[in-house]
Design an enzyme around this catalytic site. Structure first.
Site, PDB file in Angstrom:
ATOM      1  CG  HIS A  99      -0.288  -0.183   2.513  1.00  0.00           C
ATOM      2  ND1 HIS A  99       0.113  -1.427   2.964  1.00  0.00           N
ATOM      3  CD2 HIS A  99       0.080   0.706   3.473  1.00  0.00           C
ATOM      4  CE1 HIS A  99       0.685  -1.293   4.158  1.00  0.00           C
ATOM      5  NE2 HIS A  99       0.679  -0.011   4.482  1.00  0.00           N
ATOM      6  CG  HIS A 101       0.847   5.270   4.015  1.00  0.00           C
ATOM      7  ND1 HIS A 101       0.003   5.206   5.092  1.00  0.00           N
ATOM      8  CD2 HIS A 101       1.586   4.130   4.046  1.00  0.00           C
ATOM      9  CE1 HIS A 101       0.214   4.078   5.767  1.00  0.00           C
ATOM     10  NE2 HIS A 101       1.176   3.401   5.149  1.00  0.00           N
TER      11      HIS A 101
HETATM   12  P1  AMP Z   1       1.642   0.412   7.404  1.00  0.00           P
HETATM   13  O1  AMP Z   1       2.218   0.767   8.738  1.00  0.00           O
HETATM   14  O2  AMP Z   1       2.336   1.104   6.266  1.00  0.00           O
HETATM   15  O3  AMP Z   1       1.502  -1.078   7.202  1.00  0.00           O
HETATM   16  O4  AMP Z   1       0.200   1.079   7.410  1.00  0.00           O
HETATM   17  C1  AMP Z   1      -0.992   0.391   7.550  1.00  0.00           C
HETATM   18  C2  AMP Z   1      -2.065   1.449   7.524  1.00  0.00           C
HETATM   19  O5  AMP Z   1      -3.318   0.806   7.364  1.00  0.00           O
HETATM   20  C3  AMP Z   1      -2.145   2.290   8.817  1.00  0.00           C
HETATM   21  O6  AMP Z   1      -1.961   3.661   8.486  1.00  0.00           O
HETATM   22  C4  AMP Z   1      -3.543   1.989   9.340  1.00  0.00           C
HETATM   23  O7  AMP Z   1      -4.150   3.110   9.922  1.00  0.00           O
HETATM   24  C5  AMP Z   1      -4.263   1.547   8.080  1.00  0.00           C
HETATM   25  N1  AMP Z   1      -5.396   0.664   8.292  1.00  0.00           N
HETATM   26  C6  AMP Z   1      -5.448  -0.439   9.076  1.00  0.00           C
HETATM   27  N2  AMP Z   1      -6.649  -1.033   8.990  1.00  0.00           N
HETATM   28  C7  AMP Z   1      -7.378  -0.281   8.114  1.00  0.00           C
HETATM   29  C8  AMP Z   1      -8.713  -0.373   7.606  1.00  0.00           C
HETATM   30  N3  AMP Z   1      -9.546  -1.359   7.971  1.00  0.00           N
HETATM   31  N4  AMP Z   1      -9.127   0.580   6.735  1.00  0.00           N
HETATM   32  C9  AMP Z   1      -8.290   1.578   6.373  1.00  0.00           C
HETATM   33  N5  AMP Z   1      -7.032   1.701   6.810  1.00  0.00           N
HETATM   34  C10 AMP Z   1      -6.585   0.790   7.677  1.00  0.00           C
END
Ligand code: AMP
Ligand code: ZN
Length: 133
Positions: A99, A101
């Site tokens: 993903h 950001h």
């Molecule tokens: P990372 O630390 O790059 O793996 O980021 C994972 C991101 O996913 C974090 O910013 C979380 O806030 C986001 N996240 C986790 N669960 C969900 C969800 N169900 N819907 C949207 N974002 C999410």
């Protein structure tokens, strides 16, 4: 990937606040935004991180980022954005479905990127990296 959170979102088994979708890409709001309008742009096909993505998916995700980001900034009234890709637990990756950001930024919003350190021997480092490629 049945137990992957973002695969579940792609399949519609877990809800999200979708902002964009095409054949290869889904983009939705992060549930813990660093700033309003923080969006996650993901390939619909599972990969653990960007290194493992099919090039076609990587291109499609970047095309989507380029499309979404300016609209996002207009929508939230911010001036810039950071594109973040945490790759590996050591880099803060928590969800192991690739993903990107897209984080809207404005002056004085309180976030700081990391500071640089002593460069050391850059020629030796460049040599080492070229050797690894
Ligand atoms: P990372 O630390 O790059 O793996 O980021 C994972 C991101 O996913 C974090 O910013 C979380 O806030 C986001 N996240 C986790 N669960 C969900 C969800 N169900 N819907 C949207 N974002 C999410
Ligand atoms: Zn997945």
């Amino acid at each position: 990937m049945p137990d992957c959170l973002f695969c579940n979102i792609v399949r519609g088994e877990i809800p999200c606040h979708k902002v964009y979708e095409d054949e290869r890409v889904l983009a939705f709001l992060d549930i813990q935004p660093v700033n309003p309008g923080h969006v996650l742009v993901i390939p619909k096909t599972h990969s653990a991180n960007m290194v493992h993505m099919a090039p076609e998916d990587l291109h499609a995700v970047m095309d989507a980022v380029q499309k979404i980001a300016p609209a996002l900034l207009r929508a939230v009234g911010f001036e810039g954005f950071n594109l973040g890709v945490n790759t590996g637990a050591a880099a803060g990756q928590v969800v192991f479905h690739t993903h990107f950001h897209v984080m809207p930024r404005r002056p004085g919003d309180g976030y700081e990127l990391w500071h640089g350190t002593e460069a050391g021997d850059l020629a030796a480092m460049a040599e080492k990296v070229r050797g690894a490629l």
